[in-house]
Design a protein around this motif. Sequence first.
Motif, mmCIF file in Angstrom:
data_model
loop_
_atom_site.group_PDB
_atom_site.id
_atom_site.type_symbol
_atom_site.label_atom_id
_atom_site.label_comp_id
_atom_site.label_asym_id
_atom_site.label_seq_id
_atom_site.Cartn_x
_atom_site.Cartn_y
_atom_site.Cartn_z
ATOM 1 N N ALA A 7 135.748 13.494 -43.371
ATOM 2 C CA ALA A 7 135.535 14.063 -44.707
ATOM 3 C C ALA A 7 134.535 13.248 -45.519
ATOM 4 N N GLU A 8 134.627 11.908 -45.425
ATOM 5 C CA GLU A 8 133.735 11.066 -46.231
ATOM 6 C C GLU A 8 132.282 11.157 -45.784
ATOM 7 N N GLU A 9 132.042 11.606 -44.558
ATOM 8 C CA GLU A 9 130.673 11.695 -44.054
ATOM 9 C C GLU A 9 130.015 13.028 -44.375
ATOM 10 N N VAL A 10 130.818 14.081 -44.544
ATOM 11 C CA VAL A 10 130.233 15.423 -44.725
ATOM 12 C C VAL A 10 130.330 15.926 -46.168
ATOM 13 N N SER A 11 131.009 15.191 -47.042
ATOM 14 C CA SER A 11 131.155 15.639 -48.430
ATOM 15 C C SER A 11 129.863 15.404 -49.205
ATOM 16 N N LYS A 12 129.411 16.430 -49.897
ATOM 17 C CA LYS A 12 128.208 16.345 -50.733
ATOM 18 C C LYS A 12 128.632 16.591 -52.169
ATOM 19 N N TYR A 13 128.613 15.534 -52.990
ATOM 20 C CA TYR A 13 129.135 15.622 -54.355
ATOM 21 C C TYR A 13 128.031 16.044 -55.321
ATOM 22 N N GLY A 14 127.951 17.347 -55.580
ATOM 23 C CA GLY A 14 126.929 17.879 -56.469
ATOM 24 C C GLY A 14 125.550 17.819 -55.814
ATOM 25 N N ALA A 35 139.529 28.514 -42.097
ATOM 26 C CA ALA A 35 138.416 27.761 -41.531
ATOM 27 C C ALA A 35 138.368 27.900 -40.011
ATOM 28 N N GLN A 36 139.521 27.940 -39.383
ATOM 29 C CA GLN A 36 139.582 28.106 -37.930
ATOM 30 C C GLN A 36 139.104 29.487 -37.508
ATOM 31 N N PHE A 37 139.525 30.516 -38.236
ATOM 32 C CA PHE A 37 139.128 31.879 -37.894
ATOM 33 C C PHE A 37 137.642 32.115 -38.134
ATOM 34 N N LEU A 38 137.109 31.580 -39.239
ATOM 35 C CA LEU A 38 135.715 31.825 -39.602
ATOM 36 C C LEU A 38 134.751 30.957 -38.797
ATOM 37 N N GLY A 39 135.224 29.800 -38.371
ATOM 38 C CA GLY A 39 134.433 28.945 -37.491
ATOM 39 C C GLY A 39 133.124 28.474 -38.097
ATOM 40 N N ASP A 40 132.111 28.348 -37.252
ATOM 41 C CA ASP A 40 130.825 27.777 -37.668
ATOM 42 C C ASP A 40 129.903 28.788 -38.347
ATOM 43 N N ASP A 41 130.341 30.041 -38.461
ATOM 44 C CA ASP A 41 129.483 31.061 -39.063
ATOM 45 C C ASP A 41 129.471 31.002 -40.591
ATOM 46 N N GLY A 87 116.240 19.997 -50.236
ATOM 47 C CA GLY A 87 115.920 20.574 -48.943
ATOM 48 C C GLY A 87 116.967 21.574 -48.514
ATOM 49 N N PRO A 88 116.813 22.185 -47.357
ATOM 50 C CA PRO A 88 117.788 23.168 -46.877
ATOM 51 C C PRO A 88 119.170 22.537 -46.711
ATOM 52 N N ARG A 89 120.182 23.335 -46.963
ATOM 53 C CA ARG A 89 121.549 22.841 -46.834
ATOM 54 C C ARG A 89 121.883 22.627 -45.364
ATOM 55 N N PRO A 90 122.306 21.424 -44.988
ATOM 56 C CA PRO A 90 122.742 21.247 -43.600
ATOM 57 C C PRO A 90 124.065 21.952 -43.360
ATOM 58 N N HIS A 91 124.268 22.440 -42.162
ATOM 59 C CA HIS A 91 125.503 23.168 -41.867
ATOM 60 C C HIS A 91 126.700 22.216 -41.880
ATOM 61 N N ARG A 92 126.498 21.010 -41.388
ATOM 62 C CA ARG A 92 127.597 20.044 -41.295
ATOM 63 C C ARG A 92 127.772 19.361 -42.655
ATOM 64 N N GLU A 93 128.268 20.137 -43.617
ATOM 65 C CA GLU A 93 128.389 19.641 -44.992
ATOM 66 C C GLU A 93 129.459 20.440 -45.727
ATOM 67 N N ALA A 119 137.656 19.633 -43.239
ATOM 68 C CA ALA A 119 136.879 18.803 -42.316
ATOM 69 C C ALA A 119 137.611 18.639 -40.986
ATOM 70 N N SER A 120 138.929 18.528 -41.044
ATOM 71 C CA SER A 120 139.702 18.295 -39.822
ATOM 72 C C SER A 120 139.587 19.451 -38.830
ATOM 73 N N VAL A 121 139.377 20.653 -39.348
ATOM 74 C CA VAL A 121 139.242 21.820 -38.468
ATOM 75 C C VAL A 121 138.037 21.673 -37.545
ATOM 76 N N HIS A 122 136.969 21.038 -38.064
ATOM 77 C CA HIS A 122 135.733 20.859 -37.295
ATOM 78 C C HIS A 122 135.640 19.483 -36.651
ATOM 79 N N ASP A 123 136.725 18.686 -36.781
ATOM 80 C CA ASP A 123 136.705 17.299 -36.295
ATOM 81 C C ASP A 123 135.625 16.477 -36.984
ATOM 82 N N TRP A 124 135.409 16.765 -38.260
ATOM 83 C CA TRP A 124 134.477 15.992 -39.071
ATOM 84 C C TRP A 124 135.231 14.911 -39.843
#
Length: 268
Positions: free
Chosen positions: A184-191, A142-148, A197-203, A177-182
Amino acid sequence: MSMLKVAVSGAAGRMGGAVIHAVHESPDFELGAALVRPGHAWAGLDLSETHFIYGTGLKVTGDPQTAFDSSDVFIDFSEPEASVEFAQTAARLGRPLVTGTTGFSPEQQEALRKYGQGCPMVWASNMSQGVTVMMSLLKEMAQFLGDDFEVEVLEAYHGLKNDAPSGTAMEMIKALASVHDWRAEEVSKYGRHGFTGPRPHREIGVHAIRGGDLAGENSVMFIGQGERLEMTYRAQSRKPVVQGALKAAAWVAGQAPGIYSMRDVIGL
């Protein structure tokens, strides 16, 4: 050198039964107690009747104190409420504890952290060596791949599993989530269902499959533009978790009070 005496909770369950057989067959351990919940039909029965283990003279018990008194270390695969009670007893006695129970509420997790200051405790949602290594590699990826790259988590277990997502998947989500300082409970999308709509990146997408006798599968997809990188762990049986629990029991018996992970056990 005497063998380490082990008490095993959840003796009537699949994981507890597998651990009991592994302890019995190991040259390094002796089964001190097999514990079921109070009032269970197996309480008082000989292991030959419940687990087809002969010649020990050991009877299944429904009394946690008896289990602790009969052992050097306690291995727990049970239910969250019972696990918290075992941790409380272990802290009072200063007895080593290994718990692989999952599905704890935030309040129960906090209680475990408190009791873990009074006894040596290995607390892990999955005790297999392969999963432990995978957790470390996921953070690096996750650190190597980053936001791409966007991340999706997929897990699959047998139809009798009580909690979803699995404890292993939840640990993966927290690590990612910790890699991005997110949080986890805020960015998890369960199904996903309906017009999302379009997938948000912060998810982080999370998907749970249940059925049959699947021993356990956890996958993470890193999805970029025109490419996808996947890492998957597949358990073919419960053996990796059982062996990990025994490795943790042997290791934690010599540790100072505190909460440890499987990373500590295998030296990562």
